[in-house]
Design a protein around this motif. Structure first.
Motif, mmCIF file in Angstrom:
data_model
loop_
_atom_site.group_PDB
_atom_site.id
_atom_site.type_symbol
_atom_site.label_atom_id
_atom_site.label_comp_id
_atom_site.label_asym_id
_atom_site.label_seq_id
_atom_site.Cartn_x
_atom_site.Cartn_y
_atom_site.Cartn_z
ATOM 1 N N ARG A 109 28.821 30.762 57.428
ATOM 2 C CA ARG A 109 29.167 29.486 58.071
ATOM 3 C C ARG A 109 30.406 29.603 58.945
ATOM 4 N NH1 ARG A 109 28.469 25.299 53.097
ATOM 5 N NH2 ARG A 109 26.219 25.474 52.936
ATOM 6 N N ASP A 110 31.401 30.323 58.464
ATOM 7 C CA ASP A 110 32.697 30.385 59.125
ATOM 8 C C ASP A 110 33.061 31.849 59.351
ATOM 9 O OD1 ASP A 110 35.218 29.907 60.100
ATOM 10 O OD2 ASP A 110 36.103 29.461 58.143
ATOM 11 N N HIS A 111 32.799 32.330 60.538
ATOM 12 C CA HIS A 111 33.025 33.748 60.838
ATOM 13 C C HIS A 111 34.505 34.097 60.973
ATOM 14 C CE1 HIS A 111 28.771 34.483 61.211
ATOM 15 N NE2 HIS A 111 28.673 33.422 61.985
ATOM 16 N N SER A 112 35.371 33.107 60.896
ATOM 17 C CA SER A 112 36.804 33.373 61.038
ATOM 18 C C SER A 112 37.517 33.302 59.685
ATOM 19 C CB SER A 112 37.425 32.359 62.000
ATOM 20 O OG SER A 112 37.314 31.049 61.458
ATOM 21 N N MET A 113 36.835 33.745 58.635
ATOM 22 C CA MET A 113 37.419 33.699 57.301
ATOM 23 C C MET A 113 38.608 34.650 57.209
ATOM 24 S SD MET A 113 35.345 33.674 53.868
ATOM 25 C CE MET A 113 36.105 33.671 52.289
ATOM 26 N N LYS A 114 39.614 34.256 56.464
ATOM 27 C CA LYS A 114 40.824 35.059 56.324
ATOM 28 C C LYS A 114 40.513 36.364 55.590
ATOM 29 C CE LYS A 114 43.571 30.916 56.068
ATOM 30 N NZ LYS A 114 44.391 30.048 55.246
ATOM 31 N N PRO A 115 40.879 37.508 56.179
ATOM 32 C CA PRO A 115 40.582 38.798 55.534
ATOM 33 C C PRO A 115 41.312 38.984 54.203
ATOM 34 C CG PRO A 115 41.648 39.133 57.677
ATOM 35 C CD PRO A 115 41.495 37.667 57.485
ATOM 36 N N GLY A 116 42.478 38.406 54.057
ATOM 37 C CA GLY A 116 43.221 38.538 52.805
ATOM 38 C C GLY A 116 42.455 37.980 51.630
ATOM 39 N N LEU A 117 41.758 36.859 51.837
ATOM 40 C CA LEU A 117 40.969 36.253 50.762
ATOM 41 C C LEU A 117 39.855 37.186 50.326
ATOM 42 C CD1 LEU A 117 40.323 33.825 48.972
ATOM 43 C CD2 LEU A 117 38.923 32.935 50.843
ATOM 44 N N HIS A 118 39.239 37.845 51.279
ATOM 45 C CA HIS A 118 38.167 38.784 50.961
ATOM 46 C C HIS A 118 38.673 39.903 50.052
ATOM 47 C CE1 HIS A 118 36.071 42.627 51.808
ATOM 48 N NE2 HIS A 118 35.039 41.903 51.447
ATOM 49 N N TRP A 119 39.845 40.454 50.348
ATOM 50 C CA TRP A 119 40.357 41.576 49.559
ATOM 51 C C TRP A 119 40.874 41.141 48.198
ATOM 52 C CZ3 TRP A 119 38.272 45.836 50.390
ATOM 53 C CH2 TRP A 119 37.864 46.175 51.671
ATOM 54 N N VAL A 120 41.371 39.931 48.112
ATOM 55 C CA VAL A 120 41.759 39.405 46.794
ATOM 56 C C VAL A 120 40.516 39.276 45.919
ATOM 57 C CG1 VAL A 120 42.623 37.361 45.574
ATOM 58 C CG2 VAL A 120 43.840 38.223 47.584
ATOM 59 N N LEU A 121 39.458 38.700 46.490
ATOM 60 C CA LEU A 121 38.204 38.563 45.747
ATOM 61 C C LEU A 121 37.633 39.930 45.391
ATOM 62 C CD1 LEU A 121 35.924 36.895 44.533
ATOM 63 C CD2 LEU A 121 34.875 36.847 46.806
ATOM 64 N N ALA A 122 37.681 40.870 46.315
ATOM 65 C CA ALA A 122 37.164 42.216 46.045
ATOM 66 C C ALA A 122 37.919 42.857 44.883
ATOM 67 C CB ALA A 122 37.264 43.085 47.294
ATOM 68 N N THR A 123 39.228 42.683 44.854
ATOM 69 C CA THR A 123 40.039 43.241 43.768
ATOM 70 C C THR A 123 39.642 42.634 42.430
ATOM 71 O OG1 THR A 123 41.863 43.628 45.295
ATOM 72 C CG2 THR A 123 42.394 43.581 42.936
ATOM 73 N N VAL A 124 39.470 41.322 42.402
ATOM 74 C CA VAL A 124 39.068 40.646 41.162
ATOM 75 C C VAL A 124 37.685 41.110 40.724
ATOM 76 C CG1 VAL A 124 38.467 38.398 40.161
ATOM 77 C CG2 VAL A 124 40.545 38.644 41.544
ATOM 78 N N VAL A 125 36.754 41.198 41.665
ATOM 79 C CA VAL A 125 35.393 41.645 41.342
ATOM 80 C C VAL A 125 35.416 43.065 40.788
ATOM 81 C CG1 VAL A 125 33.148 42.266 42.338
ATOM 82 C CG2 VAL A 125 34.212 40.082 42.922
ATOM 83 N N ILE A 126 36.194 43.935 41.385
ATOM 84 C CA ILE A 126 36.283 45.323 40.906
ATOM 85 C C ILE A 126 36.846 45.348 39.490
ATOM 86 C CG2 ILE A 126 37.476 47.526 41.233
ATOM 87 C CD1 ILE A 126 37.206 46.943 44.306
ATOM 88 N N LEU A 127 37.915 44.613 39.243
ATOM 89 C CA LEU A 127 38.527 44.596 37.908
ATOM 90 C C LEU A 127 37.562 44.046 36.859
ATOM 91 C CD1 LEU A 127 42.148 43.423 38.776
ATOM 92 C CD2 LEU A 127 41.421 45.706 38.045
ATOM 93 N N VAL A 128 36.908 42.946 37.172
ATOM 94 C CA VAL A 128 35.961 42.337 36.230
ATOM 95 C C VAL A 128 34.789 43.278 35.987
ATOM 96 C CG1 VAL A 128 34.247 40.480 36.021
ATOM 97 C CG2 VAL A 128 36.597 39.944 36.686
ATOM 98 N N SER A 129 34.288 43.886 37.033
ATOM 99 C CA SER A 129 33.129 44.775 36.907
ATOM 100 C C SER A 129 33.455 46.016 36.083
ATOM 101 C CB SER A 129 32.625 45.178 38.295
ATOM 102 O OG SER A 129 32.162 44.043 38.994
ATOM 103 N N VAL A 130 34.596 46.607 36.342
ATOM 104 C CA VAL A 130 35.000 47.786 35.565
ATOM 105 C C VAL A 130 35.204 47.394 34.107
ATOM 106 C CG1 VAL A 130 36.863 49.470 35.225
ATOM 107 C CG2 VAL A 130 35.933 49.070 37.515
ATOM 108 N N ALA A 131 35.853 46.262 33.879
ATOM 109 C CA ALA A 131 36.079 45.800 32.500
ATOM 110 C C ALA A 131 34.754 45.561 31.778
ATOM 111 C CB ALA A 131 36.916 44.525 32.499
ATOM 112 N N ALA A 132 33.782 44.951 32.447
ATOM 113 C CA ALA A 132 32.472 44.711 31.822
ATOM 114 C C ALA A 132 31.782 46.034 31.505
ATOM 115 C CB ALA A 132 31.599 43.852 32.731
ATOM 116 N N GLY A 133 31.834 46.980 32.420
ATOM 117 C CA GLY A 133 31.222 48.286 32.178
ATOM 118 C C GLY A 133 31.880 49.027 31.027
ATOM 119 N N VAL A 134 33.196 48.988 30.968
ATOM 120 C CA VAL A 134 33.922 49.636 29.873
ATOM 121 C C VAL A 134 33.576 48.970 28.543
ATOM 122 C CG1 VAL A 134 36.231 49.986 28.889
ATOM 123 C CG2 VAL A 134 35.795 50.534 31.294
ATOM 124 N N GLN A 135 33.473 47.649 28.542
ATOM 125 C CA GLN A 135 33.158 46.954 27.292
ATOM 126 C C GLN A 135 31.739 47.269 26.824
ATOM 127 O OE1 GLN A 135 35.355 45.915 25.520
ATOM 128 N NE2 GLN A 135 34.552 44.443 24.067
#
Length: 157
Positions: A109-135
């Motif tokens: 919808r909005d092609h001008s999304m802030k890149p910082g938000l994307h990387w914050v979300l990516a970091t959270v997704v990576i942490l959650v995903s690794v934690a789920a896999g380890v568990q």
């Protein structure tokens, strides 16, 4: 559900979690860092995470039924305690997948999304995903120790 064709349901259902949760986690990481993959896989990730979330309490309930039939042991207690935590990891993985879906819709919808938000979300997704896999690994390892620990410790022959 307690048994399936005479086998304890937990023994069968646990394999669903062992496949779904790590697969959702790996695909979520890929979607988090690679926009082209996100465009193609985000809804699959969401479906896999939702399926893992649904299957987690079913598997835990089947495990509690089985635990009552095999009797207590320290290894089984450890496995049960770890298994009871998986619902939190499955829920976090589902929330991360929902966030990826939100990001995907927002990017379309909005092609001008802030890149910082994307990387914050990516970091959270990576942490959650690794934690789920380890568990999943920790729970599976403790389950294997509870099931096979004594038999594998003794030399055969």
């Amino acid at each position: 559900m307690t048994t399936v064709h005479g086998l304890p349901a937990h023994v069968l259902l646990v394999h669903v979690i062992v496949v779904l949760a790590p697969l959702a986690a790996v695909l979520a990481i890929i979607c988090a860092v690679w926009p082209a993959a996100r465009r193609r896989l985000v809804w699959l990730v969401l479906a896999l995470a939702a399926a893992a979330m649904v299957m987690t309490p079913l598997t835990a309930d089947a495990g509690e039924w089985l635990e009552k039939r095999v009797g207590p042991s320290p290894q089984l207690h450890t496995h049960t305690q770890l298994g009871d935590t998986m619902i939190y990891f499955s829920a976090a993985l589902l929330i991360a997948a929902l966030a990826l879906g939100f990001l995907h819709v927002r990017e379309n919808r909005d092609h001008s999304m802030k890149p910082g938000l994307h990387w914050v979300l990516a970091t959270v997704v990576i942490l959650v995903s690794v934690a789920a896999g380890v568990q999943v690994y920790r729970i599976g390892d403790s389950g294997a120790a509870a099931t096979w620990g004594d038999q594998m410790a003794e030399p055969t022959g």
